[in-house]
Structure formats: structure tokens, C-alpha cells
Design a protein around this motif. Structure first.
Motif, short mmCIF file in Angstrom:
data_model
loop_
_atom_site.label_atom_id
_atom_site.label_comp_id
_atom_site.label_asym_id
_atom_site.label_seq_id
_atom_site.Cartn_x
_atom_site.Cartn_y
_atom_site.Cartn_z
N ASP A 1 -66.94 55.83 15.93
CA ASP A 1 -66.37 54.52 15.65
C ASP A 1 -64.84 54.55 15.63
O ASP A 1 -64.19 53.54 15.88
CB ASP A 1 -66.86 53.99 14.30
CG ASP A 1 -68.36 53.70 14.30
OD1 ASP A 1 -68.95 53.57 15.39
OD2 ASP A 1 -68.94 53.62 13.20
N VAL A 2 -64.25 55.70 15.31
CA VAL A 2 -62.79 55.79 15.26
C VAL A 2 -62.18 56.39 16.53
O VAL A 2 -60.97 56.43 16.66
CB VAL A 2 -62.31 56.58 14.02
CG1 VAL A 2 -62.74 55.90 12.74
CG2 VAL A 2 -62.78 58.01 14.05
N SER B 1 -63.01 58.80 6.69
CA SER B 1 -63.01 57.60 5.83
C SER B 1 -61.70 57.44 5.07
O SER B 1 -61.21 56.33 4.90
CB SER B 1 -64.18 57.64 4.85
OG SER B 1 -65.40 57.49 5.54
N VAL C 1 -66.14 54.71 7.36
CA VAL C 1 -66.58 55.14 8.69
C VAL C 1 -68.03 55.56 8.61
O VAL C 1 -68.37 56.44 7.80
CB VAL C 1 -65.71 56.30 9.21
CG1 VAL C 1 -66.25 56.84 10.51
CG2 VAL C 1 -64.26 55.88 9.35
#
Length: 115
Positions: A81-82, A70, A76
């Protein structure tokens, strides 16, 4: 050409490592922007790692915390997701050597079944 390979992402506050299974699938996904390739065909697992010092790609790697992610990438919810960002902006350093590990005996002088 199959891996595993170590992919390194140089962050602002911490650096991150992801393991790649298939270099060809990675090249298509990240550099040719073919996002029809499932991430499961590219990465070894959905874990993102950082070393204990937070900088570099060597040393003892540990799973990156939600806070680490994050701080670097904004809010996040899930580590995966990243992954697309890390895949597109990271670089493959080398083969991890998992398949090429050298093993040695710990005590040859005792022989087989020595007592």
C-alpha cells in the motif's frame, strides 16, 4: 535499461529501500505518473527494506516491519500500500551491482583436486 536498482526513501523516523527492476518503467510510473504500469513491472518484489540502524541505504538490510511502516506512513495494512508513495518520493541511488559482483577464489595454492 534494466536493473536491479536501489531506490531510497528518506523517512522521518526510518529510511526505506525498495529494489527496482526496470529504470524506464520506474521513471514512467513515478515521474510521469503513468499508473497504468503494473507495480510488478517496476519493482523486483513487494518487500520494503530498512537497515538495522534505521537510517541510510547501506548496511545490512532487513524487511521493514508493519510497525515501521505504520509509524512512517500512518495505518498500513499491507506493505504494498505504501509502495506508490516510496516510488514517487524516493530516489534511485545506483545499480545494486548484483550482475557485476566480483568473485574470488578462497585458496588457489591448493590447486585443482589437491589433497
Amino acid at each position: 535499461m534494466t536493473g536491479p536498482y536501489k531506490l531510497f526513501y528518506k523517512g522521518q523516523s526510518k529510511d526505506f529501500v525498495v529494489f527496482i527492476d526496470d529504470k524506464d518503467a520506474y521513471e514512467k510510473y513515478a515521474h510521469k505518473h503513468d499508473h497504468s504500469i503494473p507495480l510488478t513491472d517496476v519493482v523486483s518484489n513487494f518487500d520494503i527494506y530498512t537497515n538495522q540502524m534505521g537510517q541510510g541505504s547501506t548496511g545490512k538490510l532487513e524487511k521493514a516491519s508493519q510497525t515501521d511502516l505504520s509509524v512512517e506512513f500512518g495505518e498500513v495494512k499491507h506493505a504494498e500500500d505504501v509502495l506508490p508513495v516510496i516510488l514517487e518520493k524516493g530516489e534511485i541511488l545506483n545499480s545494486t551491482g548484483v550482475d557485476h559482483k566480483k568473485w574470488s577464489s578462497t585458496n588457489d595454492s591448493n590447486g585443482f583436486n589437491a589433497r
